[in-house]
Motif scaffolding. Structure first.
Motif, PDB file in Angstrom:
ATOM      1  N   ILE A 290       0.849  -1.197   0.000  1.00  0.00           N
ATOM      2  CA  ILE A 290       0.000   0.000   0.000  1.00  0.00           C
ATOM      3  C   ILE A 290       0.880   1.241   0.000  1.00  0.00           C
ATOM      4  O   ILE A 290       1.852   1.330   0.748  1.00  0.00           O
ATOM      5  N   ALA A 291       0.504   2.201  -0.841  1.00  0.00           N
ATOM      6  CA  ALA A 291       1.171   3.501  -0.883  1.00  0.00           C
ATOM      7  C   ALA A 291       0.093   4.575  -0.914  1.00  0.00           C
ATOM      8  O   ALA A 291      -1.032   4.326  -1.352  1.00  0.00           O
TER       9      ALA A 291
ATOM     10  N   THR B 221       2.577  -2.903   4.173  1.00  0.00           N
ATOM     11  CA  THR B 221       2.131  -4.116   3.484  1.00  0.00           C
ATOM     12  C   THR B 221       1.238  -4.868   4.452  1.00  0.00           C
ATOM     13  O   THR B 221       1.583  -5.015   5.620  1.00  0.00           O
ATOM     14  N   ILE B 222       0.093  -5.311   3.963  1.00  0.00           N
ATOM     15  CA  ILE B 222      -0.912  -5.981   4.797  1.00  0.00           C
ATOM     16  C   ILE B 222      -1.168  -7.369   4.239  1.00  0.00           C
ATOM     17  O   ILE B 222      -1.200  -7.556   3.019  1.00  0.00           O
ATOM     18  N   GLU B 223      -1.396  -8.331   5.125  1.00  0.00           N
ATOM     19  CA  GLU B 223      -1.842  -9.650   4.671  1.00  0.00           C
ATOM     20  C   GLU B 223      -3.187  -9.446   3.975  1.00  0.00           C
ATOM     21  O   GLU B 223      -4.084  -8.818   4.522  1.00  0.00           O
TER      22      GLU B 223
ATOM     23  N   LEU C  16      -6.980  -7.038   4.486  1.00  0.00           N
ATOM     24  CA  LEU C  16      -6.906  -5.782   3.741  1.00  0.00           C
ATOM     25  C   LEU C  16      -8.155  -4.916   3.865  1.00  0.00           C
ATOM     26  O   LEU C  16      -8.054  -3.719   4.132  1.00  0.00           O
ATOM     27  N   LEU C  17      -9.328  -5.482   3.676  1.00  0.00           N
ATOM     28  CA  LEU C  17     -10.550  -4.668   3.730  1.00  0.00           C
ATOM     29  C   LEU C  17     -10.748  -4.028   5.096  1.00  0.00           C
ATOM     30  O   LEU C  17     -11.162  -2.869   5.186  1.00  0.00           O
TER      31      LEU C  17
ATOM     32  N   LYS D 276     -10.525   0.993   8.398  1.00  0.00           N
ATOM     33  CA  LYS D 276      -9.954   1.792   9.497  1.00  0.00           C
ATOM     34  C   LYS D 276      -9.240   3.021   8.941  1.00  0.00           C
ATOM     35  O   LYS D 276      -9.421   4.133   9.443  1.00  0.00           O
ATOM     36  N   TYR D 277      -8.445   2.829   7.901  1.00  0.00           N
ATOM     37  CA  TYR D 277      -7.683   3.940   7.325  1.00  0.00           C
ATOM     38  C   TYR D 277      -8.612   5.022   6.777  1.00  0.00           C
ATOM     39  O   TYR D 277      -8.410   6.212   7.014  1.00  0.00           O
ATOM     40  N   THR D 278      -9.649   4.615   6.027  1.00  0.00           N
ATOM     41  CA  THR D 278     -10.555   5.596   5.430  1.00  0.00           C
ATOM     42  C   THR D 278     -11.431   6.294   6.465  1.00  0.00           C
ATOM     43  O   THR D 278     -11.970   7.361   6.186  1.00  0.00           O
ATOM     44  N   ASN D 279     -11.559   5.710   7.647  1.00  0.00           N
ATOM     45  CA  ASN D 279     -12.270   6.400   8.731  1.00  0.00           C
ATOM     46  C   ASN D 279     -11.406   7.505   9.337  1.00  0.00           C
ATOM     47  O   ASN D 279     -11.926   8.476   9.882  1.00  0.00           O
TER      48      ASN D 279
END
Length: 136
Positions: A16-17, A31-33, A37-38, A43-46
């Motif tokens: 992820i970048a 980098t996520i397993e 990912l979802l 969490k990130y988009t929140n």
């Protein structure tokens, strides 16, 4: 203006970048397993505003889709369902793993660090994102 997030989707892990808020600089995030990912993206988009997702499109030398494209299409269906307001853009990802590995060599990373496939995936996502930014 929100960030643009690039994903170098893989069966096991996804690099992820993201850009800065002005969408000028692409930086590796993590980098996520892939099975997690979802949840990570939720969490990130929140916490951050993501304007769009750029997902690598693997092509073969003859310009046909690679075998992993089937998995990516399935993932895109899931991401569209989870994040219907965030557009998805596809970006050619040919040679990004080789470019990432060469970047690691050029930056002087040790052989041990160059074997870190998660780091290669993160750098690949950064290259995908930078390529997209150049084409915009």
């Amino acid at each position: 203006m929100g960030k643009i997030m690039a994903l170098d989707f893989g069966k096991k892990r996804t690099g992820i970048a993201v850009t800065d808020d002005l969408q000028i600089i692409a930086s590796g995030l993590t980098t996520i397993e892939t099975p997690k990912l979802l949840d990570f993206l939720s969490k990130y988009t929140n916490e951050e505003t993501v304007e769009s997702f750029v997902i690598g499109k693997p092509k073969q030398m003859n310009n046909t889709d690679s075998e992993s494209e089937v998995l990516i299409i399935e993932f895109i269906k899931k991401i569209k369902a989870r994040f219907p307001k965030i557009p998805i853009v596809r970006e050619d990802e040919r040679f990004t793993s080789k470019m990432a590995f060469q970047t690691m060599i050029d930056s002087g990373l040790s052989k041990k660090k160059r074997r870190d496939k998660a780091l290669i995936d993160e750098i690949s996502a950064t290259i995908i994102l930078q390529s997209y930014l150049y084409s915009k």
